[in-house]
Design an enzyme around this catalytic site. Structure first.
Site, PDB file in Angstrom:
ATOM      1  N   GLU A   1       0.844  -1.212   0.000  1.00 41.94           N
ATOM      2  CA  GLU A   1       0.000   0.000   0.000  1.00 41.94           C
ATOM      3  C   GLU A   1       0.878   1.261   0.000  1.00 41.94           C
ATOM      4  O   GLU A   1       0.586   2.231  -0.698  1.00 41.94           O
ATOM      5  CB  GLU A   1      -0.942  -0.019   1.210  1.00 41.94           C
TER       6      GLU A   1
ATOM      7  N   GLU B   1      -3.385  -9.619   3.866  1.00 43.30           N
ATOM      8  CA  GLU B   1      -4.172  -9.292   5.055  1.00 43.30           C
ATOM      9  C   GLU B   1      -5.283 -10.296   5.327  1.00 43.30           C
ATOM     10  O   GLU B   1      -5.570 -10.628   6.480  1.00 43.30           O
ATOM     11  CB  GLU B   1      -4.790  -7.889   4.917  1.00 43.30           C
TER      12      GLU B   1
HETATM   13  C1  LIG Z   1     -13.164   4.772  11.500  1.00 42.77           C
HETATM   14  C2  LIG Z   1     -11.927   4.002  11.627  1.00 42.77           C
HETATM   15  C3  LIG Z   1     -10.799   4.705  10.938  1.00 42.77           C
HETATM   16  C4  LIG Z   1      -9.743   3.702  10.794  1.00 42.77           C
HETATM   17  C5  LIG Z   1      -8.626   4.236  10.059  1.00 42.77           C
HETATM   18  C6  LIG Z   1      -7.833   3.115   9.654  1.00 42.77           C
HETATM   19  C7  LIG Z   1      -6.463   3.255  10.196  1.00 42.77           C
HETATM   20  C8  LIG Z   1      -5.729   1.984  10.226  1.00 42.77           C
HETATM   21  C9  LIG Z   1      -5.560   1.341   8.922  1.00 42.77           C
HETATM   22  C10 LIG Z   1      -4.389   0.449   9.000  1.00 42.77           C
HETATM   23  C11 LIG Z   1      -4.469  -0.461   7.869  1.00 42.77           C
HETATM   24  C12 LIG Z   1      -3.310  -1.354   7.810  1.00 42.77           C
HETATM   25  C13 LIG Z   1      -3.499  -2.283   6.687  1.00 42.77           C
HETATM   26  C14 LIG Z   1      -2.320  -3.141   6.530  1.00 42.77           C
HETATM   27  C15 LIG Z   1      -2.309  -4.328   7.092  1.00 42.77           C
HETATM   28  C16 LIG Z   1      -1.133  -5.198   6.989  1.00 42.77           C
HETATM   29  O1  LIG Z   1      -0.151  -4.900   6.374  1.00 42.77           O
HETATM   30  S1  LIG Z   1      -1.229  -6.664   7.815  1.00 42.77           S
HETATM   31  C17 LIG Z   1       0.315  -7.447   7.505  1.00 42.77           C
HETATM   32  C18 LIG Z   1       0.441  -7.953   6.132  1.00 42.77           C
HETATM   33  N1  LIG Z   1       1.688  -8.654   5.960  1.00 42.77           N
HETATM   34  C19 LIG Z   1       1.808  -9.936   6.221  1.00 42.77           C
HETATM   35  O2  LIG Z   1       0.864 -10.610   6.570  1.00 42.77           O
HETATM   36  C20 LIG Z   1       3.184 -10.513   6.052  1.00 42.77           C
HETATM   37  C21 LIG Z   1       3.458 -11.526   7.109  1.00 42.77           C
HETATM   38  N2  LIG Z   1       4.798 -12.026   7.043  1.00 42.77           N
HETATM   39  C22 LIG Z   1       5.192 -12.963   6.198  1.00 42.77           C
HETATM   40  O3  LIG Z   1       4.484 -13.425   5.346  1.00 42.77           O
HETATM   41  C23 LIG Z   1       6.585 -13.475   6.372  1.00 42.77           C
HETATM   42  O4  LIG Z   1       6.992 -13.164   7.657  1.00 42.77           O
HETATM   43  C24 LIG Z   1       7.617 -12.904   5.371  1.00 42.77           C
HETATM   44  C25 LIG Z   1       7.628 -11.414   5.387  1.00 42.77           C
HETATM   45  C26 LIG Z   1       7.286 -13.413   3.962  1.00 42.77           C
HETATM   46  C27 LIG Z   1       9.022 -13.419   5.772  1.00 42.77           C
HETATM   47  O5  LIG Z   1       8.981 -14.822   5.870  1.00 42.77           O
HETATM   48  P1  LIG Z   1      10.205 -15.615   6.568  1.00 42.77           P
HETATM   49  O6  LIG Z   1      11.468 -15.181   6.008  1.00 42.77           O
HETATM   50  O7  LIG Z   1       9.830 -17.055   6.475  1.00 42.77           O
HETATM   51  O8  LIG Z   1      10.212 -15.138   8.063  1.00 42.77           O
HETATM   52  P2  LIG Z   1       9.142 -15.339   9.217  1.00 42.77           P
HETATM   53  O9  LIG Z   1       9.634 -16.391  10.146  1.00 42.77           O
HETATM   54  O10 LIG Z   1       7.793 -15.516   8.657  1.00 42.77           O
HETATM   55  O11 LIG Z   1       9.166 -13.910   9.923  1.00 42.77           O
HETATM   56  C28 LIG Z   1      10.359 -13.425  10.546  1.00 42.77           C
HETATM   57  C29 LIG Z   1       9.966 -12.650  11.762  1.00 42.77           C
HETATM   58  O12 LIG Z   1       9.213 -11.516  11.374  1.00 42.77           O
HETATM   59  C30 LIG Z   1       7.978 -11.459  12.080  1.00 42.77           C
HETATM   60  N3  LIG Z   1       6.981 -10.830  11.185  1.00 42.77           N
HETATM   61  C31 LIG Z   1       6.789 -11.091   9.906  1.00 42.77           C
HETATM   62  N4  LIG Z   1       5.833 -10.281   9.401  1.00 42.77           N
HETATM   63  C32 LIG Z   1       5.426  -9.511  10.412  1.00 42.77           C
HETATM   64  C33 LIG Z   1       4.458  -8.464  10.527  1.00 42.77           C
HETATM   65  N5  LIG Z   1       3.732  -8.033   9.460  1.00 42.77           N
HETATM   66  N6  LIG Z   1       4.272  -7.880  11.724  1.00 42.77           N
HETATM   67  C34 LIG Z   1       5.009  -8.270  12.799  1.00 42.77           C
HETATM   68  N7  LIG Z   1       5.966  -9.253  12.758  1.00 42.77           N
HETATM   69  C35 LIG Z   1       6.152  -9.858  11.574  1.00 42.77           C
HETATM   70  C36 LIG Z   1       7.667 -12.918  12.377  1.00 42.77           C
HETATM   71  O13 LIG Z   1       6.789 -13.030  13.433  1.00 42.77           O
HETATM   72  C37 LIG Z   1       9.046 -13.450  12.710  1.00 42.77           C
HETATM   73  O14 LIG Z   1       9.330 -13.027  14.014  1.00 42.77           O
HETATM   74  P3  LIG Z   1      10.210 -13.914  14.977  1.00 42.77           P
HETATM   75  O15 LIG Z   1       9.530 -15.237  15.057  1.00 42.77           O
HETATM   76  O16 LIG Z   1      10.179 -13.184  16.255  1.00 42.77           O
HETATM   77  O17 LIG Z   1      11.559 -14.001  14.350  1.00 42.77           O
END
Ligand SMILES: CCCCCCCCCCCCC/C=C/C(=O)SCCNC(=O)CCNC(=O)[C@H](O)C(C)(C)COP(=O)(O)OP(=O)(O)OC[C@H]1O[C@@H](n2cnc3c(N)ncnc32)[C@H](O)[C@@H]1OP(=O)(O)O
Length: 725
Positions: free
Chosen positions: A106, A126
């Site tokens: 985004e 998401e």
């Molecule tokens: C009236 C109301 C008004 C409201 C107004 C609205 C305001 C708010 C709007 C906000 C909107 C936000 C919208 C956006 C939402 C999102 O973006 S949600 C997240 C989307 N992304 C994901 O889902 C990605 C998830 N991650 C992965 O798929 C994988 O981690 C990777 C990036 C492909 C990497 O894979 P790999 O190398 O296999 O490593 P992993 O073991 O999976 O991950 C490593 C560590 O990283 C941590 N991690 C990964 N992604 C995230 C994350 N998105 N957030 C936090 N942490 C993350 C993962 O837990 C691992 O951590 P450790 O285990 O501690 O090492």
């Protein structure tokens, strides 16, 4: 969190929030402040945003959705920060490497240009954590790549690689791996280009003329593939607003739907599951060792014993991770059949475009075959995958112990047998461990690693790390009859059969199970895997009983005082082995057919059975079916924790989601129990235990009883569990 520097007239913003540059409040604020600074800096003509480390930005910080958000220094929300970027009169270039996911994509779509390395991946995942792209993703993506692809990407959450993203128009150019250098060069080349056509929010949605058809196809696909999940439906609804409303109004709808999802119990459960899956490889044997105290051995070569379905599947899982494998069988014919199975599966992948012919050829070139254990003297790891027979497994392990080098790890792909007894056949019990794969082993993500009493921490570390390397989610469990998954499953299958004895029919039980979200019912799965498998194991047990002087009565409804249903044996005696014989708990059009039909013969058989045993059949409510199938299973999970067979509730949930089809959007049996209320589960267990005192699976777990009194969140069960070990 976000560093700012200027190189000539190029402002460079570096997002630096390890491990994946997730957008925390500080990252969002940092981007806003740095963009403001660049906009106000008269020496800056163009802006590049990129990520430090392995990723551009992998999305919003998922921790933040469950209410632990930091306070913000700037008032702007993420959608507002992105609008602020898009409105900039100085071009902004997103230089993408690793991943640009969720809020990361985004942000990239708020930029005026996007370039990416060839291996970069983009996506809006998401939906997989129960929410939607709430920072404009549902509105900008269809404008950028068209309604059809946007619906697909947003409703499935799948990632795509840069070449496909380029074809779809999501990125503008693929560049070399020196992403920052490329970003700066690209930025300099676009300084003077007009920005009008580059602000995605101002563009029309592509393919809008086919909207109705595309939206109903997307909804149909969700109903089929993501049954029970609410997020895909809301994601589609949000994307559909892009063709009905002007951008700003559609953004309001996006925010409204985002709020519905982000506060839903499904989103919380999916986010819990996300972190539980990442916790699983980080094993811990309390008081002994853990993943961060022990180094794994490096597995360079492996062998698999047994070329049946399981053995070939395991061999493929290893080959896919580029680990050379020697496949061993006792006879040439079996070996050739196994190799053919592997060749056919790779040929199928080539036909489906999942592999190129060259890739398949390369993977197969790492496969060696042998009829002798003498060829295993140099392998680092052996995985035995023959059928479940203790004597045979012990004979094989004794031979492996002689044939393999002393450092080799010896694994058994058993789903129930005692690892300590298998290890006793060797002089290296510290190097023996269970590696329980699930069918098909090249596809299913769960790997249940079973530590024996004498298994060394180094051996545990080695199979855990091997599991990650071959793309599995490895979970360490202790040694007991059937380990974690199958031990809990046993209560569910027993209770499902007891329900048939009392009045339910197979399809009635199965439909309650499927309505809950498990993709296949207990009796459908029994027909699929074959009733004869369990029958063979039970016959071995009856023989053992007889040897110990206790005669087994084929009509007995109790074994050693425990309620037992002989229905499965009765069906097998009639040749009803399931799909393969065209009849089991259901009837099939012909042997091997997939579609089950209700079978009048089974209804009569059950009625006769109940009559014979003086059981008055009754109508059993869906609620009773649900409680009787799932509550003992959950209770057994607590007993598994009590016994130290699993050390964390998260591990049990990971096992059930990834090995047994438990609906992820409920978080797994332990998380789900917490949602229902442990006090309610405990009271229901007590009620049924009174009704069914001869089924010990109704005896409530002491841990469940104690936790029920405390009403703690699942993240705080740990101390209670640890205090009992
Ligand atoms: C009236 C109301 C008004 C409201 C107004 C609205 C305001 C708010 C709007 C906000 C909107 C936000 C919208 C956006 C939402 C999102 O973006 S949600 C997240 C989307 N992304 C994901 O889902 C990605 C998830 N991650 C992965 O798929 C994988 O981690 C990777 C990036 C492909 C990497 O894979 P790999 O190398 O296999 O490593 P992993 O073991 O999976 O991950 C490593 C560590 O990283 C941590 N991690 C990964 N992604 C995230 C994350 N998105 N957030 C936090 N942490 C993350 C993962 O837990 C691992 O951590 P450790 O285990 O501690 O090492």
């Amino acid at each position: 969190m976000v560093d700012y520097r200027r190189e000539g007239n190029v402002a460079i913003l570096t997002v630096n929030n390890p491990p994946v540059n997730a957008i925390s409040t500080r990252v969002k604020d940092g981007i806003y402040e740095c963009i403001s600074r660049a906009k106000n800096d008269t020496k800056v003509s163009v802006i590049v945003i990129h990520g430090h480390g392995k990723h551009f930005i992998a999305g919003a910080d998922i921790h933040g959705f469950s209410g632990q958000r930091e306070s913000s220094k700037v008032v702007a929300t993420l959608p507002e920060v992105i609008a602020f970027m898009e409105a900039s009169n100085k071009p902004i270039v997103a230089a993408i490497h690793g991943t640009a996911l969720g809020g990361g994509l985004e942000i990239a779509m708020g930029c005026h240009y996007r370039i990416a390395t060839k291996s970069a991946r983009v996506g809006q995942p998401e939906v997989l954590i129960g929410i939607l792209p709430g920072a404009g993703g549902t509105q900008r993506l269809p404008r950028l790549c068209g309604l059809g692809p946007a619906l697909d990407l947003i409703s499935t959450g799948r990632h795509i690689k840069a070449p496909q993203a380029l074809k779809l128009g999501i990125i503008d150019k693929i560049v070399s791996d020196d992403i920052l250098k490329e970003g700066i060069a690209f930025a300099k080349a676009v300084i003077d280009k007009p920005l009008n056509g580059r602000r995605i929010s101002t563009l029309p949605v592509k393919d809008a003329e086919n909207a109705e058809q595309l939206i109903s196809a997307a909804n149909a696909s969700v109903r089929k593939r993501q049954r029970g999940m609410m997020a895909p439906i809301w994601n589609i609804k949000a994307v559909a607003e892009s063709i009905k409303l002007p951008f700003d109004e559609a953004m309001e709808k996006e925010a409204e739907y985002f709020t519905v999802l982000v506060t839903s119990s499904q989103a919380r459960a999916l986010q819990y599951a996300f972190f539980s899956e990442r916790l699983a490889p980080k094993w811990e044997v309390p008081g002994v060792a853990s993943y961060n105290t022990v180094k794994p051995m490096n597995i360079k070569t492996a062998a698999v014993i047994g070329a049946g379905t399981m053995g070939t599947g395991i061999a493929m899982a290893l080959l896919n991770a580029r680990i050379p494998v020697t496949l061993v069988e006792q006879n040439k014919q079996f070996l050739e059949k196994g190799v053919k199975m592997i060749q056919d599966l790779y040929a199928g992948s080539v036909r489906l475009g999942k592999l190129t012919a060259d890739q398949a050829k390369y993977l197969l070139s790492n496969l060696k075959t042998s009829l002798s254990y003498d060829d295993l003297s140099t392998v680092d790891c052996v995985i035995e995958a023959v059928y479940e027979n203790m004597a045979l497994k012990k004979e094989i392990f004794a031979k492996l112990d002689n044939a393999c080098k002393p450092s080799a790890v010896l694994c058994s792909n058993t789903s129930s047998l005692d690892i300590d007894e298998i290890a006793s056949a060797t002089k290296r019990p510290d190097k023996v461990i269970g590696t329980h794969f699930f069918v098909p082993a090249y596809y299913m993500r769960l790997l249940e690693n079973v530590r024996g009493k004498l298994t060394s921490p180094e051996t545990i570390a080695t199979v855990q790390s091997l599991g990650v390397r071959i793309g599995k989610i490895p979970v360490v469990v202790g040694n007991c009859d059937s380990f974690v998954g199958n031990r809990m499953l046993g209560t569910y299958t027993s209770e499902a059969q007891f329900l048939l004895e009392e009045g339910a029919l197979p399809h009635e039980v199965d439909s309650v199970i499927k309505d809950f979200g498990i993709p296949i019912g207990a009796f459908e799965v029994s027909d699929l895997s074959g009733l004869d498998i369990g029958w063979r194991i039970r016959k071995e047990r009856y023989e053992k009983l007889e040897k110990s002087g206790k005669k087994h009565d084929p009509n007995a409804r109790f074994i050693n005082g425990e309620r037992f249903s002989p229905l499965g044996d009765t069906l097998c005696e009639k040749g009803r082995f399931g799909r393969k014989t065209g009849m089991g708990w259901y009837r099939y059009e012909k042997p091997g057919a997939k579609e089950p039909f209700i079978d009048a013969e089974i209804t009569t058989l059950l009625e006769d059975y109940s009559k014979k045993h003086n059981i008055t059949r009754r109508k059993i409510s869906p609620q009773e079916i649900f409680e009787r199938c799932f509550y003992p299973l959950i209770n057994e999970g607590f007993k598994v924790l009590e016994d130290g067979i699993a050390t964390r509730p998260e591990d049990i949930d990971v096992i059930w989601i990834n090995g047994y089809g438990w609906p992820k959007y409920t978080g797994g049996p332990m998380y789900y129990a917490n949602q229902i209320g442990l006090d309610k589960i405990y009271d229901t267990m007590c009620y049924y235990y009174e009704q069914h005192p001869t089924s010990s699976h109704w005896r409530p777990s002491a841990l469940l009883r104690d936790l029920a009194k405390q009403q703690l969140p699942i993240s705080q069960w740990g101390k209670q569990v640890a205090s009992r070990l």
